[in-house]
Scaffold this motif. Structure first.
Motif, PDB file in Angstrom:
ATOM      1  N   SER A 106       0.834  -1.199   0.000  1.00 15.69           N
ATOM      2  CA  SER A 106       0.000   0.000   0.000  1.00 15.69           C
ATOM      3  C   SER A 106       0.870   1.249   0.000  1.00 15.69           C
ATOM      4  O   SER A 106       0.371   2.354  -0.171  1.00 15.69           O
ATOM      5  N   GLY A 107       2.188   1.070   0.185  1.00 16.70           N
ATOM      6  CA  GLY A 107       3.110   2.194   0.156  1.00 16.70           C
ATOM      7  C   GLY A 107       4.527   1.744   0.416  1.00 16.70           C
ATOM      8  O   GLY A 107       4.773   0.608   0.835  1.00 16.70           O
ATOM      9  N   ALA A 108       5.455   2.667   0.145  1.00 12.37           N
ATOM     10  CA  ALA A 108       6.875   2.426   0.394  1.00 12.37           C
ATOM     11  C   ALA A 108       7.520   3.793   0.576  1.00 12.37           C
ATOM     12  O   ALA A 108       7.454   4.630  -0.326  1.00 12.37           O
ATOM     13  N   SER A 109       8.130   4.016   1.756  1.00 15.74           N
ATOM     14  CA  SER A 109       8.626   5.352   2.075  1.00 15.74           C
ATOM     15  C   SER A 109      10.031   5.337   2.649  1.00 15.74           C
ATOM     16  O   SER A 109      10.413   4.419   3.365  1.00 15.74           O
ATOM     17  N   ASP A 110      10.746   6.416   2.336  1.00 15.88           N
ATOM     18  CA  ASP A 110      12.016   6.728   2.970  1.00 15.88           C
ATOM     19  C   ASP A 110      11.705   7.840   3.967  1.00 15.88           C
ATOM     20  O   ASP A 110      11.207   8.897   3.575  1.00 15.88           O
ATOM     21  N   HIS A 111      11.956   7.586   5.248  1.00 21.28           N
ATOM     22  CA  HIS A 111      11.680   8.568   6.296  1.00 21.28           C
ATOM     23  C   HIS A 111      12.951   9.231   6.826  1.00 21.28           C
ATOM     24  O   HIS A 111      12.923   9.891   7.860  1.00 21.28           O
ATOM     25  N   TYR A 118       4.786  -0.738   3.323  1.00 21.77           N
ATOM     26  CA  TYR A 118       3.478  -0.768   3.964  1.00 21.77           C
ATOM     27  C   TYR A 118       2.558  -1.711   3.213  1.00 21.77           C
ATOM     28  O   TYR A 118       2.538  -1.733   1.980  1.00 21.77           O
ATOM     29  N   LEU A 119       1.805  -2.508   3.965  1.00 19.50           N
ATOM     30  CA  LEU A 119       0.842  -3.435   3.400  1.00 19.50           C
ATOM     31  C   LEU A 119      -0.244  -3.685   4.436  1.00 19.50           C
ATOM     32  O   LEU A 119      -0.149  -3.203   5.566  1.00 19.50           O
ATOM     33  N   ASP A 120      -1.273  -4.398   4.034  1.00 19.58           N
ATOM     34  CA  ASP A 120      -2.360  -4.746   4.946  1.00 19.58           C
ATOM     35  C   ASP A 120      -2.395  -6.245   5.132  1.00 19.58           C
ATOM     36  O   ASP A 120      -2.182  -7.006   4.178  1.00 19.58           O
ATOM     37  N   ASP A 121      -2.690  -6.680   6.360  1.00 16.72           N
ATOM     38  CA  ASP A 121      -2.872  -8.110   6.605  1.00 16.72           C
ATOM     39  C   ASP A 121      -4.270  -8.510   6.125  1.00 16.72           C
ATOM     40  O   ASP A 121      -5.035  -7.663   5.643  1.00 16.72           O
ATOM     41  N   LEU A 129       6.786  -2.788   7.476  1.00 13.78           N
ATOM     42  CA  LEU A 129       8.019  -3.564   7.527  1.00 13.78           C
ATOM     43  C   LEU A 129       9.137  -2.557   7.282  1.00 13.78           C
ATOM     44  O   LEU A 129       9.126  -1.863   6.256  1.00 13.78           O
ATOM     45  N   TYR A 130      10.089  -2.425   8.216  1.00 15.88           N
ATOM     46  CA  TYR A 130      11.081  -1.365   8.065  1.00 15.88           C
ATOM     47  C   TYR A 130      12.423  -1.746   8.654  1.00 15.88           C
ATOM     48  O   TYR A 130      12.550  -2.727   9.373  1.00 15.88           O
ATOM     49  N   TRP A 131      13.422  -0.953   8.327  1.00 12.85           N
ATOM     50  CA  TRP A 131      14.735  -1.046   8.972  1.00 12.85           C
ATOM     51  C   TRP A 131      15.140   0.385   9.324  1.00 12.85           C
ATOM     52  O   TRP A 131      14.759   1.338   8.648  1.00 12.85           O
ATOM     53  N   ASP A 132      15.864   0.526  10.407  1.00 15.04           N
ATOM     54  CA  ASP A 132      16.377   1.826  10.839  1.00 15.04           C
ATOM     55  C   ASP A 132      17.782   2.017  10.301  1.00 15.04           C
ATOM     56  O   ASP A 132      18.630   1.125  10.432  1.00 15.04           O
ATOM     57  N   ARG A 133      18.044   3.197   9.754  1.00 16.82           N
ATOM     58  CA  ARG A 133      19.419   3.558   9.416  1.00 16.82           C
ATOM     59  C   ARG A 133      20.198   3.705  10.720  1.00 16.82           C
ATOM     60  O   ARG A 133      19.609   3.976  11.767  1.00 16.82           O
TER      61      ARG A 133
END
Length: 163
Positions: A106-111, A118-121, A129-133
């Motif tokens: 539903s989305g994909a972002s660089d913060h 981003y997705l929905d179950d 689903l993310y990783w921290d720099r």
């Protein structure tokens, strides 16, 4: 607020517990697709799953929600569950898996501080689903405060981690 109490800095959110409409469907999403391990079940009404053998990161139950429709998008409640991956390559691997399975984002972002998918179950609960720099790479304002933002995530660049 007059109380000066601050939660301890090393406090973490240990797990979430979701009401789901169909336990097997949710287990298929969280275990088969995302790769969590089934730790235990309570009959056919609840399951506890984790990454790495922890007692549980996610609880799933149908105690009050068996067969129920998803909550309306414009209501209070959970916005999304955020699942932190240890490294950028791990995020790239789950992205490739989602692509291979045809599971929609539903989305994909660089913060700035992190990169997120981003997705929905199956019950339309949001999942990030993310990783921290590394913290020393987080963007900062002149006053030293974080300069978080939302920009489109370059999915091809992320997938290049797999080469």
């Amino acid at each position: 607020m007059s109380d000066s109490y601050q939660i301890p800095a090393k406090t973490r959110i240990g797990h979430i517990h979701l009401k789901v409409s169909d336990l097997e469907q949710s287990l298929d999403f969280y275990c088969r697709l995302l790769g969590f391990n089934l730790i235990t079940t309570y009959g056919d009404q609840a399951a506890f799953i984790s990454a790495g053998g922890y007692h549980h990161h996610i609880g799933l139950n149908t105690w009050q929600s068996l067969g129920a429709p998803p909550a309306p998008k414009r209501s209070t409640g959970l916005f999304h569950t955020a699942i932190l991956y240890p490294a950028r390559k791990d995020l790239a691997e789950i992205l490739q898996r989602l692509i291979n399975e045809g599971y929609p984002l539903s989305g994909a972002s660089d913060h700035g501080v992190s990169e997120a998918l981003y997705l929905d179950d199956p019950d339309q609960n949001g999942v990030e689903l993310y990783w921290d720099r590394p913290e020393d790479e987080w963007p900062k304002n002149e006053d030293g405060s974080l300069n978080m933002f939302t920009k489109a995530l370059d999915l091809q660049d992320l997938l290049a981690e797999l080469k």
